[in-house]
Design a protein around this motif. Structure first.
Motif, mmCIF file in Angstrom:
data_model
loop_
_atom_site.group_PDB
_atom_site.id
_atom_site.type_symbol
_atom_site.label_atom_id
_atom_site.label_comp_id
_atom_site.label_asym_id
_atom_site.label_seq_id
_atom_site.Cartn_x
_atom_site.Cartn_y
_atom_site.Cartn_z
ATOM 1 N N TYR A 106 2.779 36.519 67.627
ATOM 2 C CA TYR A 106 2.353 35.138 67.131
ATOM 3 C C TYR A 106 3.600 35.053 67.030
ATOM 4 O O TYR A 106 4.128 33.046 67.764
ATOM 5 C CB TYR A 106 1.776 35.211 65.871
ATOM 6 N N GLN A 107 4.761 35.504 65.914
ATOM 7 C CA GLN A 107 5.951 34.808 65.863
ATOM 8 C C GLN A 107 7.050 35.303 66.489
ATOM 9 O O GLN A 107 7.455 33.420 67.410
ATOM 10 C CB GLN A 107 6.686 35.672 64.682
ATOM 11 N N ASP A 108 6.610 35.741 67.794
ATOM 12 C CA ASP A 108 7.081 35.402 69.489
ATOM 13 C C ASP A 108 7.314 34.609 70.179
ATOM 14 O O ASP A 108 7.618 33.605 70.476
ATOM 15 C CB ASP A 108 7.384 36.944 70.211
ATOM 16 N N ILE A 109 5.995 33.769 69.832
ATOM 17 C CA ILE A 109 5.431 32.862 71.009
ATOM 18 C C ILE A 109 6.372 31.525 70.035
ATOM 19 O O ILE A 109 6.541 30.852 70.901
ATOM 20 C CB ILE A 109 3.934 32.758 71.308
ATOM 21 N N LYS A 110 5.754 31.848 68.858
ATOM 22 C CA LYS A 110 6.298 30.779 68.027
ATOM 23 C C LYS A 110 7.476 30.276 68.565
ATOM 24 O O LYS A 110 7.993 29.024 68.416
ATOM 25 C CB LYS A 110 5.821 30.930 66.704
ATOM 26 N N ASP A 111 7.984 31.108 68.671
ATOM 27 C CA ASP A 111 9.900 31.354 68.543
ATOM 28 C C ASP A 111 10.490 30.535 70.007
ATOM 29 O O ASP A 111 11.146 29.772 70.543
ATOM 30 C CB ASP A 111 10.626 32.773 68.419
ATOM 31 N N ARG A 112 9.634 31.631 71.045
ATOM 32 C CA ARG A 112 10.264 31.012 72.372
ATOM 33 C C ARG A 112 9.736 29.629 72.174
ATOM 34 O O ARG A 112 10.320 28.602 73.605
ATOM 35 C CB ARG A 112 9.488 31.865 73.097
ATOM 36 N N CYS A 113 8.325 29.241 72.682
ATOM 37 C CA CYS A 113 7.709 28.091 72.864
ATOM 38 C C CYS A 113 7.981 26.510 71.757
ATOM 39 O O CYS A 113 7.854 25.752 72.322
ATOM 40 C CB CYS A 113 6.576 28.161 72.758
ATOM 41 N N ASN A 114 8.245 26.825 70.828
ATOM 42 C CA ASN A 114 9.038 26.249 69.518
ATOM 43 C C ASN A 114 7.656 25.293 69.508
ATOM 44 O O ASN A 114 8.431 23.596 69.670
ATOM 45 C CB ASN A 114 10.446 25.078 70.008
ATOM 46 N N LEU A 115 6.624 24.992 69.099
ATOM 47 C CA LEU A 115 5.675 24.491 69.524
ATOM 48 C C LEU A 115 5.586 24.447 67.812
ATOM 49 O O LEU A 115 5.350 25.411 67.370
ATOM 50 C CB LEU A 115 4.165 25.551 69.768
ATOM 51 N N THR A 116 5.106 23.339 67.377
ATOM 52 C CA THR A 116 4.406 22.766 65.478
ATOM 53 C C THR A 116 3.019 24.568 65.578
ATOM 54 O O THR A 116 2.863 24.830 66.576
ATOM 55 C CB THR A 116 3.315 21.629 65.785
ATOM 56 N N GLU A 117 3.233 24.018 63.996
ATOM 57 C CA GLU A 117 1.867 25.420 63.979
ATOM 58 C C GLU A 117 0.648 25.271 64.189
ATOM 59 O O GLU A 117 -0.264 25.521 64.586
ATOM 60 C CB GLU A 117 2.263 25.204 62.339
ATOM 61 N N VAL A 118 0.252 23.858 64.241
ATOM 62 C CA VAL A 118 -0.668 23.730 64.387
ATOM 63 C C VAL A 118 -0.953 23.666 65.987
ATOM 64 O O VAL A 118 -2.023 23.699 66.502
ATOM 65 C CB VAL A 118 -1.090 21.882 64.311
ATOM 66 N N ASP A 119 0.486 23.313 66.764
ATOM 67 C CA ASP A 119 -0.392 22.640 68.650
ATOM 68 C C ASP A 119 -0.101 24.335 68.633
ATOM 69 O O ASP A 119 -1.096 24.748 69.845
ATOM 70 C CB ASP A 119 0.617 22.003 68.493
ATOM 71 N N LEU A 120 -0.004 26.127 68.652
ATOM 72 C CA LEU A 120 0.341 26.953 68.656
ATOM 73 C C LEU A 120 -1.296 27.941 68.085
ATOM 74 O O LEU A 120 -1.827 28.281 69.353
ATOM 75 C CB LEU A 120 1.029 27.772 68.098
ATOM 76 N N THR A 121 -1.560 27.393 66.729
ATOM 77 C CA THR A 121 -2.817 27.617 67.036
ATOM 78 C C THR A 121 -4.238 27.199 67.615
ATOM 79 O O THR A 121 -4.791 28.667 68.432
ATOM 80 C CB THR A 121 -2.781 27.283 65.293
ATOM 81 N N ASN A 122 -4.352 25.814 67.964
ATOM 82 C CA ASN A 122 -5.196 25.468 68.700
ATOM 83 C C ASN A 122 -5.170 26.132 70.173
ATOM 84 O O ASN A 122 -6.106 26.659 70.105
ATOM 85 C CB ASN A 122 -5.056 24.140 69.017
ATOM 86 N N ALA A 123 -3.635 25.923 70.737
ATOM 87 C CA ALA A 123 -3.727 26.419 71.961
ATOM 88 C C ALA A 123 -4.036 28.750 71.780
ATOM 89 O O ALA A 123 -4.961 28.361 72.693
ATOM 90 C CB ALA A 123 -2.003 26.713 72.449
ATOM 91 N N LEU A 124 -3.672 29.133 71.114
ATOM 92 C CA LEU A 124 -4.341 30.502 70.981
ATOM 93 C C LEU A 124 -5.582 30.535 70.533
ATOM 94 O O LEU A 124 -5.461 31.777 70.792
ATOM 95 C CB LEU A 124 -3.543 31.642 69.463
ATOM 96 N N LEU A 125 -5.945 29.751 70.010
ATOM 97 C CA LEU A 125 -7.110 29.871 69.401
ATOM 98 C C LEU A 125 -8.514 30.286 70.744
ATOM 99 O O LEU A 125 -9.326 30.805 70.564
ATOM 100 C CB LEU A 125 -7.750 29.259 68.308
ATOM 101 N N LYS A 126 -7.654 28.874 71.316
ATOM 102 C CA LYS A 126 -8.867 28.817 72.683
ATOM 103 C C LYS A 126 -8.193 29.822 73.910
ATOM 104 O O LYS A 126 -9.232 30.174 74.656
ATOM 105 C CB LYS A 126 -8.300 27.237 73.427
ATOM 106 N N LEU A 127 -7.282 30.435 74.151
ATOM 107 C CA LEU A 127 -6.942 31.125 74.581
ATOM 108 C C LEU A 127 -7.281 32.592 74.336
ATOM 109 O O LEU A 127 -7.978 33.227 74.879
ATOM 110 C CB LEU A 127 -4.976 31.170 75.015
ATOM 111 N N CYS A 128 -7.779 32.767 73.301
ATOM 112 C CA CYS A 128 -8.697 34.109 72.671
ATOM 113 C C CYS A 128 -9.897 34.185 72.432
ATOM 114 O O CYS A 128 -10.303 35.272 71.904
ATOM 115 C CB CYS A 128 -7.372 34.449 71.028
ATOM 116 N N ASN A 129 -10.484 33.191 72.834
ATOM 117 C CA ASN A 129 -12.054 33.120 73.050
ATOM 118 C C ASN A 129 -12.473 34.397 73.705
ATOM 119 O O ASN A 129 -11.757 34.512 75.029
ATOM 120 C CB ASN A 129 -12.289 32.168 73.306
ATOM 121 N N PRO A 130 -13.402 34.796 73.420
ATOM 122 C CA PRO A 130 -13.909 36.637 73.843
ATOM 123 C C PRO A 130 -14.756 36.249 74.807
ATOM 124 O O PRO A 130 -14.383 36.830 75.510
ATOM 125 C CB PRO A 130 -14.858 36.690 72.220
#
Length: 70
Positions: A39-63
């Motif tokens: 999570y930290q790698d992605i956050k550091d490299r994409c420079n997204l806010t916590e909210v935007d990153l969490t929302n994007a990842l939750l949709k991509l991690c959908n089972p």
């Protein structure tokens, strides 16, 4: 709305088209050079806010989608 991006990829000899928002596309691109990212790698490299990153990842991690494993 952050726009839409159409991504095309081949996995196990099968072609896929994925429609993603720009934040999700930025995350996907990171996996071109890395199989595993924290999570930290992605956050550091994409420079997204916590909210935007969490929302994007939750949709991509959908089972149901199985695009990114937790």
């Amino acid at each position: 709305n952050h726009g839409k991006v159409q991504l095309q990829t081949t996995y196990l000899s099968k072609n896929y088209q994925i429609i993603a928002n720009c934040f999700q596309a930025a995350i996907f691109i990171l996996f071109n050079d890395n199989e595993i990212l924290t999570y930290q790698d992605i956050k550091d490299r994409c420079n997204l806010t916590e909210v935007d990153l969490t929302n994007a990842l939750l949709k991509l991690c959908n089972p149901k989608m199985k695009l990114i494993q937790k």
